[in-house]
Enzyme design. Structure first.
Site, PDB file in Angstrom:
ATOM      1  N   ARG A 167       0.845  -1.192   0.000  1.00 27.48           N
ATOM      2  CA  ARG A 167       0.000   0.000   0.000  1.00 27.48           C
ATOM      3  C   ARG A 167       0.880   1.242   0.000  1.00 27.48           C
ATOM      4  O   ARG A 167       1.607   1.504   0.951  1.00 27.48           O
ATOM      5  CB  ARG A 167      -0.942   0.012   1.213  1.00 27.48           C
ATOM      6  CG  ARG A 167      -1.891   1.207   1.185  1.00 27.48           C
ATOM      7  CD  ARG A 167      -3.057   1.061   2.141  1.00 27.48           C
ATOM      8  NE  ARG A 167      -2.674   1.182   3.534  1.00 27.48           N
ATOM      9  CZ  ARG A 167      -3.543   1.333   4.542  1.00 27.48           C
ATOM     10  NH1 ARG A 167      -4.843   1.361   4.290  1.00 27.48           N
ATOM     11  NH2 ARG A 167      -3.121   1.419   5.784  1.00 27.48           N
ATOM     12  N   ASP A 457      -3.699   5.230  13.342  1.00 30.31           N
ATOM     13  CA  ASP A 457      -2.941   5.702  12.190  1.00 30.31           C
ATOM     14  C   ASP A 457      -3.557   6.983  11.664  1.00 30.31           C
ATOM     15  O   ASP A 457      -4.428   7.587  12.311  1.00 30.31           O
ATOM     16  CB  ASP A 457      -2.826   4.620  11.117  1.00 30.31           C
ATOM     17  CG  ASP A 457      -4.181   4.215  10.529  1.00 30.31           C
ATOM     18  OD1 ASP A 457      -5.176   4.947  10.714  1.00 30.31           O
ATOM     19  OD2 ASP A 457      -4.246   3.162   9.874  1.00 30.31           O
TER      20      ASP A 457
END
Length: 554
Positions: A167, A457
């Site tokens: 990613r 995150d």
């Protein structure tokens, strides 16, 4: 000699990656995709502007080839059909990457590894460079790290590794430390190019599939950017011509919810599945309705996907589209971290188990976990249900049964909920200033009760900021607890109260970062109240230092 058009900051490890051949390839991508990316991002900006100023929310695309007919995605590789769990973490932090690839406490590995340079990455060039090197070393089973302070070694254990899901940063971000003709390169193009050129070659040579999660997409034309990127890469890189190359779209924006089918269609030969994001999706909803005082949400901590009907139906619609089109549906993240308190661990495990059982019953085949401690707990519901012979019903494969609606969830608006968001943002930004895109945070630290720390995150930071800003913008009144009206003064007081509590619990050497974090949090929140939804990842460290040394935003 590297092309004169190309410049980069000489961070450690970059020279070995930015070879003449790589630069030639990157320039081809930059020249071909740059105008296309500018066009799709302009459309995205206009869509948000129309939503917040005119109340014109996104909707379904017109009927056409993408949402009619009986087309299917190409046969999905066996790797991506495995039931169980993927473990997620920043691949730029070598010790965390190694831990993710290794067995958990029960001796089992995850099925897949989400090696992340986006939501849990640090968003600096050094992070992207380290991620590129670490991916190659992981594929070659050479990844190693020695922590001199702790006198501890990290190395990959024997046995079959999880498959890799790469990613990169999203197409809405640039990398200011890498330029072409004086213009920053697109961060998604840079990261994807590095992976395809280096780790992708190593994977192709070993017969591995090369898989990507495609983050932060909003409209289907943005998925077409990746299709064109992959096509051009196949033309330019011989080792990709016969390699298996696939992408899974992260459904983490409100427009994407309406265009899931179209996303798969635009990816064409590279389409493999859809992932049900949670925090970014909620943040995107906040952004698109930020101008509407009727859309103020309750405390986000009580808004559960499973028990909020319109959110649950978005997840079910995602599964239905995957079933209809032959793609794989991937569920959300379990973020709980291990604790020294066994009661906390038991409570966390029970919550994770219930969450993953629900996802499995909706038809998801796999989901994500943030730490190997809870890996088996999160994986078993998928493995066990599918092993039992479970098959989705015909009704589960009909997207029309799950219409998209946008509603205000049930629940209270409280000062305590705003306080938790404020604490989370302070803690997260402090970690960001310390070079980490993921950080374990307990937003109820010091409060009574059982509450595990969570691996937070960038998505959680974004969501917390968006909810605070929404409450300030619409002067939201509390519905439970002490009577209060949200404004900048209230939020500033909460930030300062939380800072004082945090500083009483942390080492003195961290104090300056925390003070900077509060200043940055204020600016981030103020931007959102002014309908500027700029990502934290778009600020350079120089930008953040300037914000931290300027007067308070409010």
């Amino acid at each position: 000699m590297t092309d004169a058009r190309f410049r980069y900051e000489p961070v450690q490890g970059a020279q070995a990656l930015f070879t003449d051949r790589f630069v030639e390839y990157l320039l081809a991508l930059h020249d071909r995709l740059g105008p296309q990316i500018a066009t799709v991002l302009a459309r995205r900006g206009e869509a948000v502007r129309r939503a917040v100023t005119q109340g014109a929310l996104p909707g379904h695309a017109p009927r056409g080839a993408a949402n009619t007919g009986d087309w299917k995605v190409p046969a999905v590789p066996a790797d991506l059909q495995k039931p169980g769990i993927e473990i997620s973490g920043p691949c730029s932090i070598t010790s965390m990457f190694i831990n993710a690839l290794n067995p958990g406490p029960e001796g089992e590995r995850a099925e897949g590894d989400l090696d992340d340079d986006e939501d849990s990455g640090g968003h600096r060039l050094i992070d992207t460079v380290r991620a590129a090197h670490n991916r190659v070393a992981a594929v070659q089973r050479e990844l190693y790290f020695r922590d001199a302070e702790r006198n501890r070694e990290y190395k990959i254990a024997e046995g079959e590794l999880p498959f890799f899901m790469h990613r990169e940063r999203g197409i809405h971000l640039d990398e200011p430390d890498v330029t072409v003709d004086g213009t920053p390169v697109n961060a998604a193009v840079l990261g994807t190019a590095l992976t395809l050129f280096h780790a992708g070659r190593a994977q192709a040579e070993r017969g591995q599939g090369i898989y990507f999660y495609l983050p932060k997409l909003e409209f289907a034309a943005e998925a077409r950017v990746y299709r064109d990127l992959f096509d051009l890469s196949r033309e330019r890189l011989p080792w990709l011509r016969t390699a298996t190359l696939r992408g899974i779209v992260l459904v983490e924006s409100l427009p994407c919810v309406y265009e899931m089918e179209e996303m798969l269609y635009e990816l064409g030969p590279y389409a493999a599945g859809l992932n049900a994001a949670r925090w970014d999706l909620k943040a995107s909803m906040f952004e698109y309705v930020m101008g509407d005082p009727r859309q103020v949400w309750p405390d986000r901590f009580g808004v559960d996907i499973k028990t909020t009907p319109f959110l649950a139906n978005i997840f079910r619609r995602l599964v239905a589209i995957c079933l209809k089109r032959g793609a794989v549906p991937i569920g959300g993240m379990a973020t709980a971290l291990p604790s020294q308190d066994p009661e906390v661990n038991r409570a966390a495990a029970e919550s994770i188990r219930k969450d993953k059982e629900w996802e499995a019953q909706q038809g998801f085949i796999r989901a994500w976990v943030a730490h190997i401690f809870h890996m088996k707990t999160a994986a078993d519901p998928f493995r066990q249900l599918i092993a039992s012979g479970f098959q989705p019903t015909r009704e589960m494969a009909d997207p029309e049964r799950y219409p998209v609606k946008l509603e205000v969830p049930a629940g209270p608006i409280t000062v305590e909920g705003t306080r938790r968001n404020a604490r989370m943002v302070i803690e997260y930004v402090e970690g960001w200033l310390n070079g980490r895109g993921a950080k374990g945070i307990d937003s109820l630290e010091g409060k009574p009760g059982i509450h595990p720390a969570l691996m937070e995150d960038l998505a959680t930071g974004r969501m917390s900021v968006a909810q605070i800003a929404q409450r300030i913008r619409h002067a939201a009144r509390t519905t439970e607890g002490p009577a209060a009206t949200h404004d900048a003064a209230l939020v500033k007081r909460l930030l300062q109260d939380e800072l004082a509590d945090i500083l009483g619990r942390r080492p003195a050497e961290a104090a300056e970062r925390y003070r900077k974090a509060v200043k940055i949090a204020m600016r981030w929140i103020k931007n959102y109240t002014e309908l500027d939804f700029r990502s934290l990842g778009s600020y350079t460290r120089k930008d953040l230092d300037a914000i931290a040394s300027a007067p308070d935003a409010f």
